[in-house]
Design an enzyme around this catalytic site. Structure first.
Site, PDB file in Angstrom:
ATOM      1  N   LYS A 162      -0.903  -1.673  -4.729  1.00  0.00           N
ATOM      2  CA  LYS A 162      -1.710  -0.440  -4.864  1.00  0.00           C
ATOM      3  C   LYS A 162      -0.743   0.713  -5.101  1.00  0.00           C
ATOM      4  O   LYS A 162      -0.469   1.510  -4.197  1.00  0.00           O
ATOM      5  CB  LYS A 162      -2.421  -0.157  -3.532  1.00  0.00           C
ATOM      6  CG  LYS A 162      -3.776  -0.780  -3.321  1.00  0.00           C
ATOM      7  CD  LYS A 162      -4.438  -0.064  -2.126  1.00  0.00           C
ATOM      8  CE  LYS A 162      -5.100  -1.007  -1.174  1.00  0.00           C
ATOM      9  NZ  LYS A 162      -5.626  -0.367   0.030  1.00  0.00           N
ATOM     10  N   ARG A 201     -10.222 -12.791   6.958  1.00  0.00           N
ATOM     11  CA  ARG A 201      -9.058 -13.361   6.270  1.00  0.00           C
ATOM     12  C   ARG A 201      -9.423 -14.636   5.513  1.00  0.00           C
ATOM     13  O   ARG A 201      -8.776 -15.006   4.542  1.00  0.00           O
ATOM     14  CB  ARG A 201      -7.955 -13.720   7.280  1.00  0.00           C
ATOM     15  CG  ARG A 201      -7.312 -12.524   7.955  1.00  0.00           C
ATOM     16  CD  ARG A 201      -6.084 -13.003   8.726  1.00  0.00           C
ATOM     17  NE  ARG A 201      -5.618 -12.029   9.700  1.00  0.00           N
ATOM     18  CZ  ARG A 201      -4.798 -11.020   9.426  1.00  0.00           C
ATOM     19  NH1 ARG A 201      -4.382 -10.818   8.208  1.00  0.00           N
ATOM     20  NH2 ARG A 201      -4.405 -10.197  10.382  1.00  0.00           N
ATOM     21  N   ASP A 221       0.878  -1.169   0.000  1.00  0.00           N
ATOM     22  CA  ASP A 221       0.000   0.000   0.000  1.00  0.00           C
ATOM     23  C   ASP A 221       0.923   1.230   0.000  1.00  0.00           C
ATOM     24  O   ASP A 221       1.458   1.595  -1.036  1.00  0.00           O
ATOM     25  CB  ASP A 221      -0.875  -0.105   1.257  1.00  0.00           C
ATOM     26  CG  ASP A 221      -1.980   0.920   1.332  1.00  0.00           C
ATOM     27  OD1 ASP A 221      -2.549   1.249   0.296  1.00  0.00           O
ATOM     28  OD2 ASP A 221      -2.275   1.390   2.448  1.00  0.00           O
TER      29      ASP A 221
HETATM   30  P1  IMP Z   1       1.819  -0.354   3.903  1.00  0.00           P
HETATM   31  O1  IMP Z   1       2.892  -0.181   4.907  1.00  0.00           O
HETATM   32  O2  IMP Z   1       0.959   0.869   3.806  1.00  0.00           O
HETATM   33  O3  IMP Z   1       2.331  -0.753   2.535  1.00  0.00           O
HETATM   34  O4  IMP Z   1       0.832  -1.459   4.430  1.00  0.00           O
HETATM   35  C1  IMP Z   1       1.188  -2.778   4.432  1.00  0.00           C
HETATM   36  C2  IMP Z   1       0.230  -3.624   5.210  1.00  0.00           C
HETATM   37  O5  IMP Z   1      -1.009  -2.965   5.449  1.00  0.00           O
HETATM   38  C3  IMP Z   1      -0.129  -4.861   4.407  1.00  0.00           C
HETATM   39  O6  IMP Z   1       0.795  -5.886   4.610  1.00  0.00           O
HETATM   40  C4  IMP Z   1      -1.505  -5.188   4.928  1.00  0.00           C
HETATM   41  O7  IMP Z   1      -1.407  -5.979   6.080  1.00  0.00           O
HETATM   42  C5  IMP Z   1      -2.091  -3.843   5.290  1.00  0.00           C
HETATM   43  N1  IMP Z   1      -2.975  -3.322   4.227  1.00  0.00           N
HETATM   44  C6  IMP Z   1      -2.713  -2.353   3.330  1.00  0.00           C
HETATM   45  N2  IMP Z   1      -3.749  -2.145   2.499  1.00  0.00           N
HETATM   46  C7  IMP Z   1      -4.703  -3.025   2.885  1.00  0.00           C
HETATM   47  C8  IMP Z   1      -6.018  -3.334   2.384  1.00  0.00           C
HETATM   48  O8  IMP Z   1      -6.540  -2.769   1.399  1.00  0.00           O
HETATM   49  N3  IMP Z   1      -6.671  -4.325   3.043  1.00  0.00           N
HETATM   50  C9  IMP Z   1      -6.154  -4.987   4.111  1.00  0.00           C
HETATM   51  N4  IMP Z   1      -4.940  -4.733   4.595  1.00  0.00           N
HETATM   52  C10 IMP Z   1      -4.216  -3.776   3.983  1.00  0.00           C
END
Ligand code: IMP
Length: 178
Positions: free
Chosen positions: A129, A164, A101
């Site tokens: 994303k 999940r 994300d």
């Molecule tokens: P980041 O650090 O923002 O890239 O987030 C990483 C973590 O956030 C992922 O490994 C997921 O566990 C969680 N995450 C991010 N986007 C989503 C989503 O759309 N649905 C569920 N979990 C998400």
């Protein structure tokens, strides 16, 4: 259980087909390398299992938990609560992630993993994303699906720890997405 789902984004058949393609690609690239498949708990469990089952080369499993995610917004703060059990020095590591994300979590995880001096390290993520990325240092080599900026759940991904076990990836209804 489906009452919080707006729509199915990726169905079971699509997941199965794409994961098999990625498994084949990684298997071709890692013949004779016995990679360490590093599952980032907990969201990657479904992808990790399906991916590894479809790889036809020698590989080993390891697990790591380094996350901090509350509700639908990432804090970017990382806490390692499960460390890899193997010595990763000189190993070919493939980090298996559920979704990238902002990329902040993975970018911190990569720094920790680099300090173990692996021979090589690559990332595979089921979902990407890119529109939400807040760091440019994360380049997953093997991506299952590029998805729009929506909060998704199922096939390992949770919404406050639930959902999940849905066998597909669904989009959370707008009223729940902050
Ligand atoms: P980041 O650090 O923002 O890239 O987030 C990483 C973590 O956030 C992922 O490994 C997921 O566990 C969680 N995450 C991010 N986007 C989503 C989503 O759309 N649905 C569920 N979990 C998400």
């Amino acid at each position: 259980m489906q009452e919080v789902i707006k729509k199915v984004l990726i169905n079971e058949e699509q997941l199965d087909k794409r994961i098999k393609e990625v498994a084949k690609e990684i298997s071709n690239d890692y013949k004779d390398k016995t990679p360490v498949m590093l599952c980032l708990l907990k969201g990657s469990v479904s992808y990790f299992t399906r991916l590894c089952e479809n790889m036809d080369i020698k590989l080993v499993y390891d697990f790591m938990k380094a996350s901090s995610y509350h509700g639908t917004e990432s804090t970017g703060e990382v806490k390692v609560t499960v460390s890899p059990s193997m010595d990763l020095k000189d190993k070919h590591v493939i980090v298996v992630e559920d979704i990238i994300d902002t990329g902040l979590t993975l970018s911190n995880v990569m720094k920790i993993l680099q300090s173990y001096e692996p021979a090589s390290i690559e990332i595979t993520t089921l979902l990407d994303k890119p529109a939400r990325r807040l760091t440019d240092g994360i380049n997953p080599k093997y991506v299952g699906f590029v998805i729009p900026d929506e909060f998704v759940l199922g096939f390992g991904l949770d919404w406050d720890e639930e959902y999940r076990n849905l066998p597909y990836v669904g989009v959370l209804k707008d009223e729940y997405y902050k």
